[in-house]
Write a protein that holds these residues in place. Structure first.
Motif, PDB file in Angstrom:
ATOM      1  N   ARG A 168      51.855  -2.039  -9.405  1.00 57.48           N
ATOM      2  CA  ARG A 168      52.619  -2.700  -7.556  1.00 57.48           C
ATOM      3  C   ARG A 168      52.174  -4.072  -7.786  1.00 57.48           C
ATOM      4  O   ARG A 168      53.532  -4.644  -6.037  1.00 57.48           O
ATOM      5  CB  ARG A 168      50.909  -2.300  -7.272  1.00 57.48           C
ATOM      6  CG  ARG A 168      50.504  -2.312  -5.718  1.00 57.48           C
ATOM      7  CD  ARG A 168      49.147  -2.181  -5.763  1.00 57.48           C
ATOM      8  NE  ARG A 168      48.862  -1.655  -5.575  1.00 57.48           N
ATOM      9  CZ  ARG A 168      48.313   0.146  -4.976  1.00 57.48           C
ATOM     10  NH1 ARG A 168      49.453   0.251  -4.363  1.00 57.48           N
ATOM     11  NH2 ARG A 168      48.354   0.790  -6.018  1.00 57.48           N
ATOM     12  N   PRO A 169      52.427  -5.416  -7.697  1.00 61.75           N
ATOM     13  CA  PRO A 169      52.941  -6.578  -8.146  1.00 61.75           C
ATOM     14  C   PRO A 169      54.586  -6.447  -8.050  1.00 61.75           C
ATOM     15  O   PRO A 169      55.056  -7.000  -7.344  1.00 61.75           O
ATOM     16  CB  PRO A 169      52.474  -7.611  -8.993  1.00 61.75           C
ATOM     17  CG  PRO A 169      51.027  -7.193  -9.169  1.00 61.75           C
ATOM     18  CD  PRO A 169      51.895  -5.133  -9.126  1.00 61.75           C
ATOM     19  N   ILE A 170      55.285  -5.947  -8.266  1.00 58.93           N
ATOM     20  CA  ILE A 170      56.859  -5.710  -9.062  1.00 58.93           C
ATOM     21  C   ILE A 170      57.592  -4.679  -7.631  1.00 58.93           C
ATOM     22  O   ILE A 170      58.294  -5.085  -7.021  1.00 58.93           O
ATOM     23  CB  ILE A 170      57.130  -4.920  -9.817  1.00 58.93           C
ATOM     24  CG1 ILE A 170      56.800  -4.965 -11.256  1.00 58.93           C
ATOM     25  CG2 ILE A 170      58.754  -4.555  -9.549  1.00 58.93           C
ATOM     26  CD1 ILE A 170      57.389  -4.580 -12.324  1.00 58.93           C
ATOM     27  N   VAL A 171      56.561  -3.734  -6.783  1.00 63.68           N
ATOM     28  CA  VAL A 171      56.777  -3.612  -5.911  1.00 63.68           C
ATOM     29  C   VAL A 171      56.625  -4.385  -4.570  1.00 63.68           C
ATOM     30  O   VAL A 171      57.435  -4.657  -3.536  1.00 63.68           O
ATOM     31  CB  VAL A 171      56.127  -1.970  -5.392  1.00 63.68           C
ATOM     32  CG1 VAL A 171      56.501  -1.519  -4.174  1.00 63.68           C
ATOM     33  CG2 VAL A 171      56.164  -0.636  -6.571  1.00 63.68           C
ATOM     34  N   GLU A 172      55.939  -4.943  -4.306  1.00 65.95           N
ATOM     35  CA  GLU A 172      55.285  -6.357  -3.337  1.00 65.95           C
ATOM     36  C   GLU A 172      56.401  -7.409  -3.245  1.00 65.95           C
ATOM     37  O   GLU A 172      57.209  -7.959  -2.186  1.00 65.95           O
ATOM     38  CB  GLU A 172      54.120  -7.054  -3.640  1.00 65.95           C
ATOM     39  CG  GLU A 172      53.020  -5.794  -3.675  1.00 65.95           C
ATOM     40  CD  GLU A 172      51.638  -6.161  -3.564  1.00 65.95           C
ATOM     41  OE1 GLU A 172      51.679  -7.570  -4.181  1.00 65.95           O
ATOM     42  OE2 GLU A 172      50.651  -6.185  -3.384  1.00 65.95           O
ATOM     43  N   LYS A 173      56.565  -7.360  -4.830  1.00 63.53           N
ATOM     44  CA  LYS A 173      58.200  -8.378  -5.026  1.00 63.53           C
ATOM     45  C   LYS A 173      59.430  -7.479  -4.319  1.00 63.53           C
ATOM     46  O   LYS A 173      60.253  -9.245  -3.887  1.00 63.53           O
ATOM     47  CB  LYS A 173      58.597  -8.958  -6.319  1.00 63.53           C
ATOM     48  CG  LYS A 173      57.550  -9.528  -7.165  1.00 63.53           C
ATOM     49  CD  LYS A 173      57.518 -10.534  -8.472  1.00 63.53           C
ATOM     50  CE  LYS A 173      56.067 -11.436  -8.799  1.00 63.53           C
ATOM     51  NZ  LYS A 173      56.746 -11.953 -10.518  1.00 63.53           N
ATOM     52  N   ILE A 178      63.510  -8.054  -0.457  1.00 61.19           N
ATOM     53  CA  ILE A 178      64.216  -7.428   1.199  1.00 61.19           C
ATOM     54  C   ILE A 178      64.026  -8.307   2.342  1.00 61.19           C
ATOM     55  O   ILE A 178      64.890  -8.458   2.719  1.00 61.19           O
ATOM     56  CB  ILE A 178      63.759  -6.095   1.256  1.00 61.19           C
ATOM     57  CG1 ILE A 178      64.373  -5.197  -0.157  1.00 61.19           C
ATOM     58  CG2 ILE A 178      64.600  -5.592   2.164  1.00 61.19           C
ATOM     59  CD1 ILE A 178      65.729  -4.858  -0.402  1.00 61.19           C
ATOM     60  N   ASN A 179      62.399  -9.007   2.761  1.00 63.47           N
ATOM     61  CA  ASN A 179      62.483  -9.586   3.464  1.00 63.47           C
ATOM     62  C   ASN A 179      63.042 -10.808   4.067  1.00 63.47           C
ATOM     63  O   ASN A 179      63.941 -11.087   5.228  1.00 63.47           O
ATOM     64  CB  ASN A 179      61.034  -9.337   3.967  1.00 63.47           C
ATOM     65  CG  ASN A 179      60.097  -8.393   4.228  1.00 63.47           C
ATOM     66  OD1 ASN A 179      60.609  -7.573   5.309  1.00 63.47           O
ATOM     67  ND2 ASN A 179      59.073  -8.324   3.826  1.00 63.47           N
ATOM     68  N   ARG A 180      63.103 -11.507   3.107  1.00 66.23           N
ATOM     69  CA  ARG A 180      63.955 -12.409   2.513  1.00 66.23           C
ATOM     70  C   ARG A 180      65.849 -12.446   3.002  1.00 66.23           C
ATOM     71  O   ARG A 180      65.924 -12.749   3.589  1.00 66.23           O
ATOM     72  CB  ARG A 180      64.033 -13.129   1.101  1.00 66.23           C
ATOM     73  CG  ARG A 180      62.248 -14.041   1.383  1.00 66.23           C
ATOM     74  CD  ARG A 180      62.484 -15.015  -0.105  1.00 66.23           C
ATOM     75  NE  ARG A 180      61.260 -15.679  -0.037  1.00 66.23           N
ATOM     76  CZ  ARG A 180      61.105 -16.384  -1.398  1.00 66.23           C
ATOM     77  NH1 ARG A 180      61.727 -16.404  -2.066  1.00 66.23           N
ATOM     78  NH2 ARG A 180      59.869 -16.641  -1.064  1.00 66.23           N
ATOM     79  N   LEU A 181      65.818 -11.042   2.160  1.00 63.74           N
ATOM     80  CA  LEU A 181      67.485 -10.783   2.558  1.00 63.74           C
ATOM     81  C   LEU A 181      67.871 -10.390   3.913  1.00 63.74           C
ATOM     82  O   LEU A 181      68.678 -11.216   4.534  1.00 63.74           O
ATOM     83  CB  LEU A 181      68.622  -9.321   1.573  1.00 63.74           C
ATOM     84  CG  LEU A 181      69.172  -8.526   2.104  1.00 63.74           C
ATOM     85  CD1 LEU A 181      70.220 -10.029   0.654  1.00 63.74           C
ATOM     86  CD2 LEU A 181      69.358  -8.026   1.067  1.00 63.74           C
ATOM     87  N   ALA A 182      66.860  -9.635   4.657  1.00 65.78           N
ATOM     88  CA  ALA A 182      66.911  -9.904   6.046  1.00 65.78           C
ATOM     89  C   ALA A 182      67.132 -10.972   7.112  1.00 65.78           C
ATOM     90  O   ALA A 182      67.595 -11.031   7.795  1.00 65.78           O
ATOM     91  CB  ALA A 182      65.574  -8.657   6.157  1.00 65.78           C
ATOM     92  N   GLU A 183      66.101 -11.441   6.374  1.00 67.79           N
ATOM     93  CA  GLU A 183      65.917 -13.039   7.328  1.00 67.79           C
ATOM     94  C   GLU A 183      67.125 -14.158   7.421  1.00 67.79           C
ATOM     95  O   GLU A 183      67.954 -14.345   8.184  1.00 67.79           O
ATOM     96  CB  GLU A 183      64.446 -13.728   6.649  1.00 67.79           C
ATOM     97  CG  GLU A 183      64.220 -15.201   7.827  1.00 67.79           C
ATOM     98  CD  GLU A 183      63.309 -16.198   6.794  1.00 67.79           C
ATOM     99  OE1 GLU A 183      63.396 -17.333   6.947  1.00 67.79           O
ATOM    100  OE2 GLU A 183      62.961 -15.341   6.147  1.00 67.79           O
TER     101      GLU A 183
END
Length: 463
Positions: A168-173, A178-183
């Motif tokens: 689960r922590p890996i998926v959260e990372k 992905i959010n940082r890439l979108a930003e």
């Protein structure tokens, strides 16, 4: 007009009362013109013309001595001709003057070549950014498409009951990345569109800044202080883009551990000046030089280095300028940054006009970072009277009590010794970086040389 008696050439009375006085008066008049011209030239031009004056005086004296021989007087030396010595002397002086002027031209050529190299380097940087801007829309479109797909699957994985606690922590990372890439993709798109303005609308910049603070920093309102923002100040531009500028700058201040942000507005004749001062960690000279460069960041882990670059592009797209100074260089153990933002105050027909300030004299001799000083004046559209050194002063300038003089410390010290009544400011680099200004009398401004100083202390402010 000439007669020969006993092997000697003499002159008739007609020559003595017509041609001779004409020659003498012409010589005197030409020398008068040269002397009169000397009073209105710069130091380098004055030096060159002074040598011409000496050479012409030498030639004139030798010519007059030849006239005295023709008049039959005994005042001249017994030589066949004095003019030849005058010509030789004039030639030697002109040769020296030419060589001196040639050296100045060569030095100016070298300086111009160095500036041209720097401008070419900046052009190459601008060209690479231009190419990046042209392709960024297509790149960002594809990146966002793939990022959306990956983010969707990652979100599904996150809420899958079969996912164990180790994965689960890996998926959260993955989701965070992905959010940082979108930003980052959005910032690239903002950079490419920063200078594109479809239309400029009148905006109350005071109201825009206050809304930005209340909407995005509701928990930090007590950290802000507003000066001269109780009146309407209109600028022309895009509200959304300008809001993005101030949001980014306030966010940067708090990320730099600032506890107080002071926003001040000053209305000058042809610009609206906004200063944003914080008490954050500030930055060193290396960071200060590159602070507006794209992809340069001191936040190695989280920053993309595009925020201030985008802000500068947006402001320049509005016809304005942004500059920064660090309080870390001040001698009082202060820290933080001062950003100066100017927007044009449009006159009739929306034409921008520069203000020629003849009451402010900038002596450019030996000023460190002269380019930065001139740029600061230019940012607020004030044009001071720029001279090379003290010898270029006009007498009426030093006799006026309204004149403000800016120069390097040695120059100002010399002026204080000669003219104690003048209002003077010395500009020097503090610890080899940053510009510090100091007044020559108690009560005058001591601090950073920036746009706020120019507007407030050159008598231009109308807060």
């Amino acid at each position: 007009m000439f007669v020969q008696e006993e092997g000697f050439v003499g002159t008739k009375a007609l020559y003595q009362v017509t041609v001779a006085p004409y020659i003498i008066l012409s010589i005197l008049y030409i020398n008068y013109l040269i002397v009169h011209k000397l009073r209105h030239l710069s130091a380098s031009e004055r030096k060159s013309l002074f040598f011409h004056l000496i050479g012409f005086l030498l030639l004139s004296i030798c010519g007059i001595m030849d006239l005295l021989i023709l008049f039959g007087t005994d005042l001249a030396l017994n030589l066949p001709s004095h003019t030849i010595f005058g010509v030789i002397g004039l030639s030697a002086i002109l040769s020296y003057s030419f060589a001196d002027r040639l050296i100045i031209i060569i030095n100016e050529r070298e300086n111009s070549f160095a500036k041209l190299q720097m401008a070419y380097k900046k052009l190459e940087e601008a060209r690479s950014l231009s190419e990046l801007g042209k392709s960024s829309a297509i790149i960002n479109h594809e990146v966002r498409n793939y990022a959306t797909v990956i983010l969707g699957f990652a979100e599904l994985l996150k809420y899958n009951t079969a996912l164990n606690d180790g994965l689960r922590p890996i998926v959260e990372k993955i989701i965070m990345s992905i959010n940082r890439l979108a930003e980052f993709s959005n910032e690239m798109l903002d950079l490419s569109k920063a200078k594109i303005l479809k239309e400029k609308k009148p905006l109350n910049i005071c109201e825009l800044i206050r809304h930005c603070v209340h909407d995005y920093f509701p928990n930090r309102i007590d950290s802000f202080a507003f000066i001269n923002m109780d009146q309407d100040t209109t600028v022309y531009g895009d509200r959304k883009k300008l809001e993005h500028v101030f949001l980014n700058m306030f966010r940067n201040s708090f990320e730099a551990q600032a506890t107080r942000v002071v926003v001040k507005i000053i209305n000058a004749p042809f610009v609206k000046l906004i200063t944003i001062e914080d008490d954050g960690v500030g930055c060193n000279f290396e960071n200060l030089k590159n602070i507006f460069n794209a992809f340069y960041t001191s936040q190695k882990k989280t920053g993309t280095g595009l925020g201030l670059s985008i802000a500068r592009s947006i402001i320049e797209g509005h016809g304005g300028h942004i500059n920064v100074a660090s309080k870390n260089f001040l001698p009082h153990n202060e820290h933080g940054l001062i950003f100066s933002i100017t927007f044009p105050a449009y006159q009739e027909a929306e034409q921008e006009i520069d203000f020629k300030d003849s009451s402010t004299v900038l002596i450019k001799k030996n000023i460190d970072y002269l380019e930065a000083v001139v740029k600061t004046f230019r940012n607020v559209r004030i044009m001071p009277d720029i001279i090379q050194d003290i010898s270029d002063f006009r007498p009426e300038q030093l006799s006026s009590s309204n004149v403000t003089i800016i120069g390097n410390p040695d120059t100002i010290r010399e002026i204080n010794e000669r003219y104690s009544d003048c209002c003077c400011f010395s500009v020097a680099s503090s610890e080899g970086s940053g510009l510090y200004v100091e007044g020559n009398r108690d009560g005058l401004y001591n601090g950073i040389f920036c746009e706020e100083f120019v507007v407030s202390h050159m008598g231009m402010a109308n807060s």
